[in-house]
Scaffold this active site. Structure first.
Site, PDB file in Angstrom:
ATOM      1  N   SER A   1       6.027  -1.796  -2.164  1.00 36.72           N
ATOM      2  CA  SER A   1       6.061  -2.739  -3.302  1.00 36.72           C
ATOM      3  C   SER A   1       5.060  -2.308  -4.377  1.00 36.72           C
ATOM      4  O   SER A   1       4.052  -2.979  -4.588  1.00 36.72           O
ATOM      5  CB  SER A   1       5.806  -4.174  -2.842  1.00 36.72           C
ATOM      6  OG  SER A   1       4.696  -4.299  -1.988  1.00 36.72           O
TER       7      SER A   1
ATOM      8  N   GLY B   1       0.842  -1.193   0.000  1.00 38.27           N
ATOM      9  CA  GLY B   1       0.000   0.000   0.000  1.00 38.27           C
ATOM     10  C   GLY B   1       0.877   1.242   0.000  1.00 38.27           C
ATOM     11  O   GLY B   1       2.107   1.154   0.118  1.00 38.27           O
ATOM     12  N   LEU B   2       0.260   2.380  -0.122  1.00 42.47           N
ATOM     13  CA  LEU B   2       0.993   3.647  -0.148  1.00 42.47           C
ATOM     14  C   LEU B   2       1.716   3.906   1.169  1.00 42.47           C
ATOM     15  O   LEU B   2       1.370   3.343   2.208  1.00 42.47           O
ATOM     16  CB  LEU B   2       0.023   4.801  -0.419  1.00 42.47           C
ATOM     17  CG  LEU B   2      -0.651   4.842  -1.788  1.00 42.47           C
ATOM     18  CD1 LEU B   2      -1.729   5.929  -1.802  1.00 42.47           C
ATOM     19  CD2 LEU B   2       0.372   5.088  -2.889  1.00 42.47           C
ATOM     20  N   SER B   3       2.695   4.780   1.113  1.00 43.51           N
ATOM     21  CA  SER B   3       3.338   5.249   2.340  1.00 43.51           C
ATOM     22  C   SER B   3       2.279   5.925   3.204  1.00 43.51           C
ATOM     23  O   SER B   3       1.499   6.752   2.728  1.00 43.51           O
ATOM     24  CB  SER B   3       4.442   6.256   2.000  1.00 43.51           C
ATOM     25  OG  SER B   3       5.032   6.771   3.171  1.00 43.51           O
ATOM     26  N   GLY B   4       2.205   5.539   4.465  1.00 45.09           N
ATOM     27  CA  GLY B   4       1.203   6.111   5.353  1.00 45.09           C
ATOM     28  C   GLY B   4      -0.109   5.358   5.373  1.00 45.09           C
ATOM     29  O   GLY B   4      -1.049   5.767   6.065  1.00 45.09           O
TER      30      GLY B   4
ATOM     31  N   GLY C   1      -0.564   2.445   6.625  1.00 48.71           N
ATOM     32  CA  GLY C   1      -0.680   1.657   7.855  1.00 48.71           C
ATOM     33  C   GLY C   1      -0.090   0.269   7.785  1.00 48.71           C
ATOM     34  O   GLY C   1      -0.364  -0.575   8.653  1.00 48.71           O
ATOM     35  N   LYS C   2       0.746   0.019   6.787  1.00 51.15           N
ATOM     36  CA  LYS C   2       1.310  -1.337   6.597  1.00 51.15           C
ATOM     37  C   LYS C   2       2.097  -1.811   7.815  1.00 51.15           C
ATOM     38  O   LYS C   2       1.861  -2.905   8.328  1.00 51.15           O
ATOM     39  CB  LYS C   2       2.230  -1.355   5.366  1.00 51.15           C
ATOM     40  CG  LYS C   2       1.552  -0.992   4.063  1.00 51.15           C
ATOM     41  CD  LYS C   2       2.522  -1.030   2.901  1.00 51.15           C
ATOM     42  CE  LYS C   2       3.670  -0.024   3.034  1.00 51.15           C
ATOM     43  NZ  LYS C   2       3.219   1.377   3.122  1.00 51.15           N
ATOM     44  N   SER C   3       3.056  -1.009   8.250  1.00 54.61           N
ATOM     45  CA  SER C   3       3.919  -1.419   9.363  1.00 54.61           C
ATOM     46  C   SER C   3       3.130  -1.554  10.661  1.00 54.61           C
ATOM     47  O   SER C   3       3.288  -2.531  11.409  1.00 54.61           O
ATOM     48  CB  SER C   3       5.063  -0.414   9.553  1.00 54.61           C
ATOM     49  OG  SER C   3       5.942  -0.440   8.458  1.00 54.61           O
TER      50      SER C   3
END
Length: 217
Positions: free
Chosen positions: A115, A41-44, A46-48
Site C-alpha cells: 500500500s 511497508g516495502l516488499s520484504g 516483514g509485513k506478512s
C-alpha cells in the site's frame, strides 16, 4: 501519485439492507471489538510474517482474527489488477471495503499490503471510525529488504524484468502519522509482536489478555 480518484457509486436501484444481528451484538458475544490493523511497508519488510505472528497471539488469547495478505488476495479478489498506480489504488480500495466488512463482523482483521501511497491508506482510514484503523509501519531500509529478497523480486526489478516495483521503479510514501512504527529491519519478531499487541490492548480493542508489558512484570 495523482489525487484524482474514480469514486465508485452504487446504482440507485441498490438499497442498503440493515443486518438483524448487529455489530455490537457480535462484539459482545466475542468479547472484543472489531478493528483493522493495517501493516504497510516495502516488499520484504516483514509485513506478512508479523501480521500472522500477531494473529497467532490474538487467536491463542481467544480473539477472532483474519489476515488479508497481499499476494493471496491477488490470486482471487484482485487477480484482474496489475501494478500501475491506478491498479494499486483499486487494489487498496477493494481491500478497504473487505476489511470493513470483516470489522463489522467483529473480527480483528490484519492486512499485509505494501500500500505505497498515503492517499490510498488514508482513504481506508476515512471509511472507518475512531480507533478502528491502526496503521502499522514496518520500517526496514531498502538494503535490508533487498538482502532478504525471499521471493527474488528485487533482483528481477533491478534487471528491469518487473515494472513499477515499489522502492526501485515506483515510489513508497512513508506514513506521516502511523499509530505504530515497528523496526522490522533490526528488532526481533517477538518484540514487534509485543509492540503491536500492546497498542491493540491499549486502544481497548481487545482486553481479553494483559498487555505483553504487564505480563513480563
Amino acid at each position: 501519485m495523482s489525487s484524482d480518484k474514480t469514486k465508485v457509486i452504487a446504482s440507485k436501484d441498490v438499497v442498503w439492507h440493515a443486518a438483524t444481528v448487529t455489530r455490537h451484538q457480535r462484539e459482545v458475544q466475542q468479547g472484543h471489538r472489531g478493528a483493522v490493523i493495517w501493516f504497510t511497508g516495502l516488499s520484504g519488510s516483514g509485513k506478512s510474517t508479523l501480521a500472522h505472528a500477531v494473529e497467532k497471539y490474538l487467536h491463542d488469547h481467544g480473539c477472532r482474527t483474519f489476515v488479508l495478505d497481499g499476494d493471496n488476495v491477488r490470486h482471487g479478489l484482485c487477480g484482474d489488477l496489475g501494478f500501475s498506480d491506478l491498479d494499486r489504488q483499486e487494489n487498496i480500495r477493494r481491500i478497504g471495503e473487505v476489511s470493513k466488512l470483516f470489522m463489522e463482523a467483529g473480527i480483528i482483521v490484519q492486512t499485509a499490503f505494501i500500500s505505497p501511497f498515503r492517499d490510498d491508506r488514508d482513504q481506508v482510514r476515512n471509511m472507518l471510525g475512531e480507533n478502528e484503523f491502526v496503521e502499522v509501519y514496518c520500517n526496514a531500509q531498502l538494503d535490508v529488504c533487498e538482502n532478504r529478497d525471499v521471493k527474488g523480486l528485487y533482483k528481477k526489478a533491478r534487471k528491469g524484468e518487473i515494472a513499477d516495483f515499489t522502492g526501485i521503479s515506483s515510489p513508497y510514501e512513508v506514513p506521516a502519522n502511523p499509530e505504530v512504527v515497528v523496526d522490522t529491519g533490526s528488532s526481533s519478531l517477538d518484540k514487534c509482536v509485543s509492540q503491536i499487541v500492546a497498542e491493540i490492548h491499549g486502544r481497548g480493542i481487545c482486553e481479553q489478555f494483559a498487555s505483553p508489558e504487564k505480563q513480563s512484570e
